[in-house]
Design a protein around this motif. Structure first.
Motif, mmCIF file in Angstrom:
data_model
loop_
_atom_site.group_PDB
_atom_site.id
_atom_site.type_symbol
_atom_site.label_atom_id
_atom_site.label_comp_id
_atom_site.label_asym_id
_atom_site.label_seq_id
_atom_site.Cartn_x
_atom_site.Cartn_y
_atom_site.Cartn_z
ATOM 1 N N ARG A 109 63.460 67.756 -33.713
ATOM 2 C CA ARG A 109 62.789 67.340 -32.481
ATOM 3 C C ARG A 109 61.292 67.546 -32.651
ATOM 4 N N VAL A 110 60.522 66.542 -32.245
ATOM 5 C CA VAL A 110 59.061 66.629 -32.313
ATOM 6 C C VAL A 110 58.589 67.638 -31.270
ATOM 7 N N VAL A 111 57.803 68.618 -31.729
ATOM 8 C CA VAL A 111 57.308 69.670 -30.841
ATOM 9 C C VAL A 111 55.803 69.568 -30.582
ATOM 10 N N GLU A 112 55.111 68.764 -31.383
ATOM 11 C CA GLU A 112 53.664 68.612 -31.213
ATOM 12 C C GLU A 112 53.225 67.298 -31.840
ATOM 13 N N VAL A 113 52.274 66.634 -31.184
ATOM 14 C CA VAL A 113 51.646 65.441 -31.748
ATOM 15 C C VAL A 113 50.142 65.699 -31.777
ATOM 16 N N ILE A 114 49.528 65.397 -32.901
ATOM 17 C CA ILE A 114 48.084 65.579 -33.073
ATOM 18 C C ILE A 114 47.474 64.187 -33.125
ATOM 19 N N GLU A 115 46.609 63.893 -32.175
ATOM 20 C CA GLU A 115 45.965 62.578 -32.139
ATOM 21 C C GLU A 115 44.500 62.760 -31.761
ATOM 22 N N GLU A 116 43.724 63.115 -32.777
ATOM 23 C CA GLU A 116 42.293 63.319 -32.604
ATOM 24 C C GLU A 116 41.560 62.269 -33.431
ATOM 25 N N GLU A 156 68.290 73.697 -42.715
ATOM 26 C CA GLU A 156 67.353 74.806 -42.601
ATOM 27 C C GLU A 156 67.096 75.094 -41.126
ATOM 28 N N SER A 157 66.410 76.189 -40.868
ATOM 29 C CA SER A 157 65.964 76.541 -39.530
ATOM 30 C C SER A 157 64.470 76.803 -39.618
ATOM 31 N N GLY A 158 63.675 76.092 -38.814
ATOM 32 C CA GLY A 158 62.232 76.285 -38.844
ATOM 33 C C GLY A 158 61.486 75.051 -38.386
ATOM 34 N N GLU A 159 60.257 74.935 -38.844
ATOM 35 C CA GLU A 159 59.363 73.883 -38.362
ATOM 36 C C GLU A 159 58.553 73.313 -39.523
ATOM 37 N N GLU A 160 58.208 72.034 -39.410
ATOM 38 C CA GLU A 160 57.382 71.387 -40.425
ATOM 39 C C GLU A 160 56.321 70.546 -39.725
ATOM 40 N N ARG A 161 55.133 70.579 -40.282
ATOM 41 C CA ARG A 161 53.979 69.879 -39.692
ATOM 42 C C ARG A 161 53.373 68.975 -40.748
ATOM 43 N N PHE A 162 53.140 67.713 -40.378
ATOM 44 C CA PHE A 162 52.582 66.702 -41.273
ATOM 45 C C PHE A 162 51.301 66.175 -40.640
ATOM 46 N N THR A 163 50.168 66.375 -41.320
ATOM 47 C CA THR A 163 48.916 65.863 -40.769
ATOM 48 C C THR A 163 48.067 65.222 -41.857
ATOM 49 N N VAL A 164 47.132 64.435 -41.400
ATOM 50 C CA VAL A 164 46.137 63.843 -42.280
ATOM 51 C C VAL A 164 44.791 63.988 -41.574
ATOM 52 N N ARG A 165 43.763 64.309 -42.362
ATOM 53 C CA ARG A 165 42.408 64.494 -41.832
ATOM 54 C C ARG A 165 41.431 63.585 -42.557
ATOM 55 N N GLY A 211 48.868 63.399 -36.777
ATOM 56 C CA GLY A 211 50.144 63.854 -37.303
ATOM 57 C C GLY A 211 51.044 64.426 -36.238
ATOM 58 N N PHE A 212 52.028 65.178 -36.674
ATOM 59 C CA PHE A 212 52.967 65.796 -35.749
ATOM 60 C C PHE A 212 53.694 66.949 -36.436
ATOM 61 N N ALA A 213 54.388 67.723 -35.619
ATOM 62 C CA ALA A 213 55.262 68.785 -36.119
ATOM 63 C C ALA A 213 56.625 68.602 -35.474
ATOM 64 N N TYR A 214 57.663 68.885 -36.260
ATOM 65 C CA TYR A 214 58.997 68.879 -35.663
ATOM 66 C C TYR A 214 59.738 70.140 -36.043
ATOM 67 N N ARG A 262 51.409 55.925 -41.006
ATOM 68 C CA ARG A 262 52.575 56.176 -41.864
ATOM 69 C C ARG A 262 53.282 57.469 -41.467
ATOM 70 N N ILE A 263 52.507 58.460 -41.075
ATOM 71 C CA ILE A 263 53.112 59.728 -40.650
ATOM 72 C C ILE A 263 53.837 59.544 -39.324
ATOM 73 N N VAL A 264 53.130 59.108 -38.292
ATOM 74 C CA VAL A 264 53.716 59.109 -36.948
ATOM 75 C C VAL A 264 54.755 58.018 -36.718
ATOM 76 N N GLU A 265 54.760 56.977 -37.536
ATOM 77 C CA GLU A 265 55.762 55.906 -37.385
ATOM 78 C C GLU A 265 56.931 56.073 -38.344
ATOM 79 N N TRP A 266 57.079 57.256 -38.932
ATOM 80 C CA TRP A 266 58.205 57.638 -39.793
ATOM 81 C C TRP A 266 58.177 56.960 -41.157
ATOM 82 N N ASP A 267 57.144 56.182 -41.480
ATOM 83 C CA ASP A 267 57.097 55.487 -42.773
ATOM 84 C C ASP A 267 56.931 56.460 -43.939
ATOM 85 N N MET A 268 56.296 57.596 -43.707
ATOM 86 C CA MET A 268 56.182 58.610 -44.751
ATOM 87 C C MET A 268 57.581 59.085 -45.145
ATOM 88 N N HIS A 269 58.440 59.309 -44.162
ATOM 89 C CA HIS A 269 59.805 59.758 -44.432
ATOM 90 C C HIS A 269 60.604 58.672 -45.159
#
Length: 177
Positions: free
Chosen positions: A98-105, A121-130, A110-113, A59-66
């Motif tokens: 723009r996506v700046v990081e993908v977390i796939e462990e 706004e100006s900055g970064e947001e990171r969405f992850t699930v553990r 998740g990812f950060a953009y 849901r996070i990485v396929e944009w369904d959360m958004h």
């Protein structure tokens, strides 16, 4: 006299070579986020089990959360990949990132953009699930640092922070739907 669009483009391809609007790329991955920004750091238990973790990660990485949070999504990629551009739409507001990081462990996804010109706004947001393999708990984690992207947004002051709190809550709710 050339006409200047009032809103940024909703076409992700128009941002391919556009630089990010901040310098602290990857700052949401560090325990201490960059100074000079408003910080968000929300962590919440959202479910249990490896299957639930896999679903929440998708849901996070396929944009369904958004989408679940009420945004329309236009992206250069079906899922979050480094350098993919996504333009989120909320009514007339266009939110390019723009996506700046993908977390796939194995137990962390998740990812950060980061923000692109035209983002409020100006900055970064990171969405992850553990997933905790010991307790089987699944936890969502949203971290962000931001400041107003223009003078009009800066005038919003506390309203901007309230909007960000609402959006964060909607993102987390979308992971449990």
């Amino acid at each position: 006299m050339s006409s200047v669009p009032l809103l940024p483009s909703a076409d992700p391809d128009s941002y391919v070579s556009t630089p990010l609007t901040y310098d602290e790329i990857g700052g949401t991955a560090h325990e201490s986020m960059p100074a000079g920004y408003h910080h968000v750091d929300v962590e919440k238990h959202i479910g249990t089990g490896l299957e639930f973790f896999e679903l929440a990660g998708r849901r996070i990485v396929e944009w369904d959360m958004h989408r679940g949070a009420g945004l329309r999504v236009r992206s250069s990629a079906a899922s979050a990949t480094v350098d993919a551009v996504v333009v989120l739409l909320l009514g007339p507001v266009r939110i390019p990132c723009r996506v700046v990081e993908v977390i796939e462990e194995s137990h962390h996804r998740g990812f950060a953009y980061g923000t692109l010109p035209g983002h409020p706004e100006s900055g970064e947001e990171r969405f992850t699930v553990r997933h905790d393999p010991v307790t089987d708990a699944v936890t969502a984690h949203i971290r962000a640092f931001s400041r107003p992207g223009n003078r009009v947004v800066a005038l919003g002051g506390p309203l901007n922070r309230a909007t960000q709190r609402i959006a964060t809550g909607r993102y987390i709710a979308a992971l449990t739907a």
